[in-house]
Scaffold this motif. Structure first.
Motif, mmCIF file in Angstrom:
data_model
loop_
_atom_site.group_PDB
_atom_site.id
_atom_site.type_symbol
_atom_site.label_atom_id
_atom_site.label_comp_id
_atom_site.label_asym_id
_atom_site.label_seq_id
_atom_site.Cartn_x
_atom_site.Cartn_y
_atom_site.Cartn_z
ATOM 1 N N ALA A 417 0.825 -1.216 0.000
ATOM 2 C CA ALA A 417 0.000 0.000 0.000
ATOM 3 C C ALA A 417 0.852 1.255 0.000
ATOM 4 N N ASP A 418 2.043 1.181 0.555
ATOM 5 C CA ASP A 418 2.927 2.351 0.617
ATOM 6 C C ASP A 418 3.603 2.517 -0.737
ATOM 7 N N THR A 419 2.961 3.274 -1.612
ATOM 8 C CA THR A 419 3.436 3.378 -2.996
ATOM 9 C C THR A 419 4.841 3.953 -3.114
ATOM 10 N N PRO A 420 5.203 5.042 -2.424
ATOM 11 C CA PRO A 420 6.567 5.570 -2.564
ATOM 12 C C PRO A 420 7.638 4.554 -2.165
ATOM 13 N N GLU A 421 7.435 3.869 -1.035
ATOM 14 C CA GLU A 421 8.407 2.861 -0.604
ATOM 15 C C GLU A 421 8.488 1.738 -1.634
ATOM 16 N N LEU A 450 6.198 13.223 -2.965
ATOM 17 C CA LEU A 450 7.556 13.294 -2.414
ATOM 18 C C LEU A 450 7.843 14.661 -1.820
ATOM 19 N N ASP A 451 7.126 15.663 -2.234
ATOM 20 C CA ASP A 451 7.323 17.009 -1.698
ATOM 21 C C ASP A 451 6.488 17.270 -0.450
ATOM 22 N N ASP A 452 5.752 16.249 -0.008
ATOM 23 C CA ASP A 452 4.880 16.404 1.165
ATOM 24 C C ASP A 452 5.555 15.758 2.369
ATOM 25 N N PRO A 453 6.152 16.534 3.269
ATOM 26 C CA PRO A 453 6.874 15.964 4.414
ATOM 27 C C PRO A 453 6.020 15.033 5.255
ATOM 28 N N ALA A 454 4.717 15.288 5.276
ATOM 29 C CA ALA A 454 3.846 14.447 6.097
ATOM 30 C C ALA A 454 3.483 13.154 5.387
ATOM 31 N N GLY A 455 3.677 13.107 4.085
ATOM 32 C CA GLY A 455 3.218 11.949 3.327
ATOM 33 C C GLY A 455 4.280 10.916 3.052
ATOM 34 N N VAL A 456 5.545 11.308 2.987
ATOM 35 C CA VAL A 456 6.619 10.394 2.615
ATOM 36 C C VAL A 456 7.800 10.577 3.562
ATOM 37 N N ARG A 463 16.118 8.397 -1.275
ATOM 38 C CA ARG A 463 16.438 7.215 -2.076
ATOM 39 C C ARG A 463 15.827 7.310 -3.464
ATOM 40 N N HIS A 464 14.579 7.740 -3.526
ATOM 41 C CA HIS A 464 13.905 7.880 -4.811
ATOM 42 C C HIS A 464 14.704 8.785 -5.749
ATOM 43 N N LEU A 486 19.522 15.220 -8.198
ATOM 44 C CA LEU A 486 20.567 15.285 -7.180
ATOM 45 C C LEU A 486 20.394 16.499 -6.277
ATOM 46 N N GLN A 487 20.034 17.626 -6.864
ATOM 47 C CA GLN A 487 19.828 18.833 -6.060
ATOM 48 C C GLN A 487 18.670 18.657 -5.079
ATOM 49 N N ARG A 488 17.599 18.057 -5.552
ATOM 50 C CA ARG A 488 16.448 17.834 -4.680
ATOM 51 C C ARG A 488 16.794 16.838 -3.571
ATOM 52 N N ALA A 489 17.597 15.829 -3.900
ATOM 53 C CA ALA A 489 18.012 14.856 -2.888
ATOM 54 C C ALA A 489 18.843 15.534 -1.806
ATOM 55 N N ALA A 490 19.770 16.391 -2.217
ATOM 56 C CA ALA A 490 20.638 17.067 -1.253
ATOM 57 C C ALA A 490 19.839 18.009 -0.351
ATOM 58 N N ALA A 491 18.759 18.563 -0.882
ATOM 59 C CA ALA A 491 17.971 19.531 -0.110
ATOM 60 C C ALA A 491 17.103 18.869 0.953
ATOM 61 N N ILE A 492 16.949 17.550 0.895
ATOM 62 C CA ILE A 492 16.069 16.872 1.850
ATOM 63 C C ILE A 492 16.636 16.919 3.259
#
Length: 904
Positions: A417-421, A450-456, A463-464, A486-492
């Motif tokens: 059910a956890d689609t992102p994972e 992926l941009d929703d801190p509460a959702g993922v 990793r994504h 890569l930029q989005r990954a680093a910003a997490i």
């Protein structure tokens, strides 16, 4: 008592005699339980009286732990930060060097069918590269099923590699057929498991099928014993003293392997364990041995363990497991017993297991991490937490290069059910299989969730995006898309240490593509010049600098960087999963004329990446040596793999390497039409190439060569101009530029005098560091000089080129008329008495570079005994008695040995 036939005794003697004489081998004793496999190995040990013997016993299937056999043999695996089969094999070789001394060594393993695959892969690596070792590996095993230790089985089936003594027993095929006839609803994997559990005994196998339904057999962690066998065992147990029975229950709880009698006594709470164990041994329920450190015991048979374990009341089993957890300081063993003692969901234990699995994941011990993630999932009461932990287990299995997923795991990847994972794990599977385009399709476009801190979870988002960047590079995504990921990954704000390499490599490529080699070089500004001084976490950065230097033609510093990466890999300090950096080290050696060292590195690179596919950069780089040695079938096989991959996944960097390798292959071949048509046939590749900012001297050189063949002045002019603008150029680049300029002048029909002058300058400029290319430019200089009537110049250039080709072993260029010599001239051969094997040449090359026995052994992944064996052969061939004399002889006449670039 066993009575052995003369055939069996003579086979044992032959194996021992051959190993004693320095011809290593493998003895396989195969048969069903009770046929005397262990007794026959005992007979072997009695025959090998002068051997140092290292013993190991594999644990029952399902209970084995990674590296168990190696650790039983005394190999210091736990000290290795990173684990790869070839690195494990080297640790085992060092153990052999340690214990062997002047005596031969016998490695003995019982019940190999249950052995952990990591140890068996290491043994396979050991045997594949063993030459001259006084070594015998002897294993007892039930008949191997498909998929069980296939690598060792394939090697053992090779001509002359192993002795086989097959005792009685059902084959796995027969077992499958029997199961299908009696219980067609039982799946093939369960049938194989039953076959292994019963040792192929048809009576036991039939009994289990009769007594248990298919689902019960599929789901049970420890397969049961047949009722009749269990009753027989119960009668045996009833006849021993109560203390012995309790000790036996403790032994069965502790496991299938050898264990300390004192530990078993502590778990059983038995005051006089010696007498209790003796009674069990007399009854045939346990086996005993007395190594250093006190008495050891193990259960006599897997079915005995099952019978005793299943007859022990559950409450008693739980108590024994809890006691067992307190007898060890090993965290993993303690957790295993606590898992077995659990009666219901236990979120406290599940959380502890999850933390332990996370630590193993960060340390890149992925197989073990997967195991503990699964246990954590099973004990978690929350279904969503349980699902996530199962997905973590599958991800770790994939990061450990294990794609043999269970049916339940594959269902999870479609139903979680956890689609992102779930998407991350699905993509990881495709990446490990080399299907980067499929992975890219799963990961892109990036979902808004992926941009929703509460959702993922942030870790999932990281990793994504990292896997998206990795897949994008391989599948031909735009550079902007890779950089954005890569930029989005680093910003997490979180990272996954296990994906550090997956993040670093795309970062290198983005910098090269967007800022050229000078921009990429800035990434290494803070890296110490001495690569050995770089901390472990900068190893990937050292590798990136080495590749950049190689592509810039800075061969000596590139070799230093890449050799340090190789050293760390061979020491187990880093894990280079696809072999690309080791292949680049081979390429650096190849450029410098050190073809024996190149061959060794290429072999290691192919083996290091021998998983589900051969990485395209590796395939292309490895093809260079067979192309220039004239082994065209092997070169074409490798190039076909690289081409097929590139057609489906146009990875820019792989395309550049493929272009270089194809030009080298065409240059070595004898098809002028293929050379002339190459640029036209690969127009799309060259269009991408000319649009890129990330080209180095190596790629531009070969593009200019292809342009000269095609008479393409625009492409050739662009390549030469691009070379002149490079920020980093080696001393030999001037000779190469004049050579290419001369070829382009000749090909486009412009002033012949300009072409001749350019080739004359090229011949006089420094280029000894790249002997193959110096020979090429001398051949072209000789041709143009001959046309101008300068026969003396042509003859001198032709002779020098021929001598370089001879010394390298560049067979295609020594054909009549190819080297500038008169038609019919025969190459001067290496002295027949000194003709060397490939391995002897590799050892000699490293001796000439001043490496010690231990360093040579580590570099070539062989034992020091093997090094000594090859050197003794070289001494015999040359008539010298020391490495000092051998070194002096080779340096005095390197051409006769086919050795170029010998250090002074």
């Amino acid at each position: 008592m066993h009575f052995w036939s003369e055939t069996e005794r003579s086979t044992l003697r032959a194996a021992v005699d051959r190993a004693r004489a320095g011809r290593p081998g493998l003895l396989v004793v195969e048969g069903a339980p009770g046929t005397g496999k262990t007794a026959l190995l005992d007979e072997l040990v009695a025959t090998a009286t002068d051997f140092r013997v290292l013993h190991a016993d594999a644990l029952e299937s399902g209970d084995q732990t990674p590296f168990d056999l190696l650790e039983q043999w005394g190999s210091q695996v736990a000290e290795l930060p990173q684990i790869r089969p070839m690195v494990l094999a080297q640790a085992l070789r060092e153990r052999l060097d340690e214990v062997g001394g002047d005596a031969p060594v016998l490695l003995r393993a019982d019940d190999l069918q249950w052995a952990d695959p990591e140890s068996v892969e290491a043994v396979t690596w050991l045997l594949r590269r063993a030459t001259g070792d006084r070594l015998l590996v002897a294993v007892a095993t039930r008949p191997w099923a498909s998929g069980v230790h296939d690598g060792l089985r394939r090697w053992a089936s090779g001509p002359g590699n192993a002795w086989w003594l097959r005792l009685a027993g059902l084959t796995v095929t027969d077992a499958r057929r029997l199961v299908a006839e009696l219980r067609p609803e039982v799946t093939a994997d369960v049938a194989e498991r039953l076959w292994r559990h019963t040792g192929g005994n048809p009576l036991y196998l039939r009994a289990l099928l009769r007594e248990h339904d298919a689902e019960e057999l599929r789901r049970t962690r420890m397969l049961p014993a047949p009722t009749e066998y269990a009753q027989l065992t119960a009668r045996q147990v009833a006849r021993v003293p109560a203390a012995s029975a309790e000790l036996l229950r403790a032994v069965c709880v502790l496991g299938s392997g050898w264990l300390s009698l004192y530990d078993a006594a502590a778990v059983a709470d038995v005051a006089e364990p010696g007498d209790a164990a003796a009674a069990l041994a007399d009854a045939g329920l346990v086996r005993e041995q007395w190594p250093d450190g006190g008495p050891w015991v193990r259960v006599a048979h897997a079915l005995t363990r099952s019978a005793v374990y299943q007859s022990t009341p559950p409450s008693r089993r739980r108590l024994l497991h809890l006691r067992a957890a307190g007898t060890t300081t090993d965290r993993a063993t303690s957790l295993e017993h606590r898992i077995a003692a659990a009666e219901h969901y236990d979120d406290v234990l599940a959380d502890e297991l999850s933390r332990f699995a996370g630590e193993l994941h960060d340390a890149r011990s992925h197989r073990l991490a997967a195991r503990y993630h699964r246990s954590a999932a099973a004990l978690s009461s929350d279904p969503s937490v349980r699902e996530r932990r199962r997905l973590e287990a599958v991800l770790d299995a994939l990061l450990g290069q294990d794609t043999d997923l269970s049916t339940a795991d594959r269902q999870l990847l479609t139903s979680a059910a956890d689609t992102p994972e779930r998407t991350v794990v699905q993509a990881a599977l495709e990446i490990v299989l080399g299907r980067w385009d499929v992975a890219l399709g799963l990961l892109d476009p990036v979902p808004a969730a992926l941009d929703d801190p509460a959702g993922v979870r942030p870790l999932t988002a990281y990793r994504h995006l990292v896997l998206l960047a990795w897949a994008g590079i391989g599948a031909g995504a735009t550079t902007a898309a890779v950089a954005s990921a890569l930029q989005r990954a680093a910003a997490i704000g979180v990272e996954d240490p296990a994906l550090a390499g997956y993040a670093a490599s795309p970062g290198f490529y983005v910098l090269e593509r967007t800022q050229g080699l000078s921009g990429a070089a800035a990434l290494f500004a803070d890296l110490p010049e001495d690569p050995a001084s770089a901390p472990p976490e900068q190893t990937v950065t050292v590798a990136g600098r080495g590749v950049l230097r190689l592509r810039s033609g800075l061969l000596e510093p590139a070799t230093r960087d890449l050799a340090e990466v190789h050293r760390r890999f061979s020491n187990g300090e880093v894990d280079i999963a696809d072999g690309a950096y080791i292949a680049r080290l081979g390429q650096a050696h190849w450029w410098r004329g050190r073809w024996d060292q190149a061959r060794a590195a290429y072999e290691t690179a192919v083996d290091a990446g021998s998983g589900r596919f051969l990485q395209p950069i590796v395939a292309a780089a490895v093809s260079l040596l067979p192309s220039t040695e004239g082994r065209f079938a092997r070169a074409d096989e490798l190039l076909d793999q690289a081409r097929d991959f590139h057609r489906r996944k146009p990875w820019e960097e792989a395309g550049r390497m493929l272009m270089v390798a194809e030009v080298v292959r065409l240059h070595a071949g004898a098809d002028p039409d293929a050379r002339r048509g190459y640029v036209r046939s690969q127009q799309a590749l060259f269009d991408r190439f000319t649009a890129s900012r990330g080209n180095g001297l190596v790629e531009l050189l070969h593009a200019a060569l292809a342009a000269a063949w095609a008479g393409d002045a625009d492409l050739g002019g662009w390549a030469l101009t691009s070379i002149e603008r490079l920020p980093l150029l080696p001393d030999w680049s001037g000779a190469v530029r004049d050579w290419l300029r001369g070829l382009l002048e000749e090909a486009t029909g412009r002033d012949p005098a300009v072409a001749a002058a350019s080739l004359r300058r090229a011949a006089g400029a420094p280029s000894a560091e790249v002997p193959l290319y110096r020979a090429h430019l001398l051949v072209d200089h000789a041709r143009i000089a001959a046309r101008a009537g300068r026969t003396d110049v042509a003859e001198r250039a032709g002779r020098e080129a021929a001598e370089l080709y001879r010394t390298l072993g560049a067979a295609p260029y020594l054909e009549a008329g190819r080297s500038g010599e008169p038609v019919g001239a025969a190459p001067r051969p290496v002295k027949d008495a000194w003709a060397m094997t490939d391995r002897e040449r590799e050892v000699l090359a490293l001796v000439l570079n001043g490496l010690s026995y231990a360093q040579i052994a580590r570099e070539l992944f062989i034992t020091q005994s093997t090094v000594a064996f090859h050197l003794s052969n070289l001494y015999a061939k040359t008539g010298v008695t020391s490495r000092h004399q051998l070194t002096a002889m080779v340096r005095g006449d390197p051409a006769s040995f086919g050795m170029l670039g010998v250090p002074a």
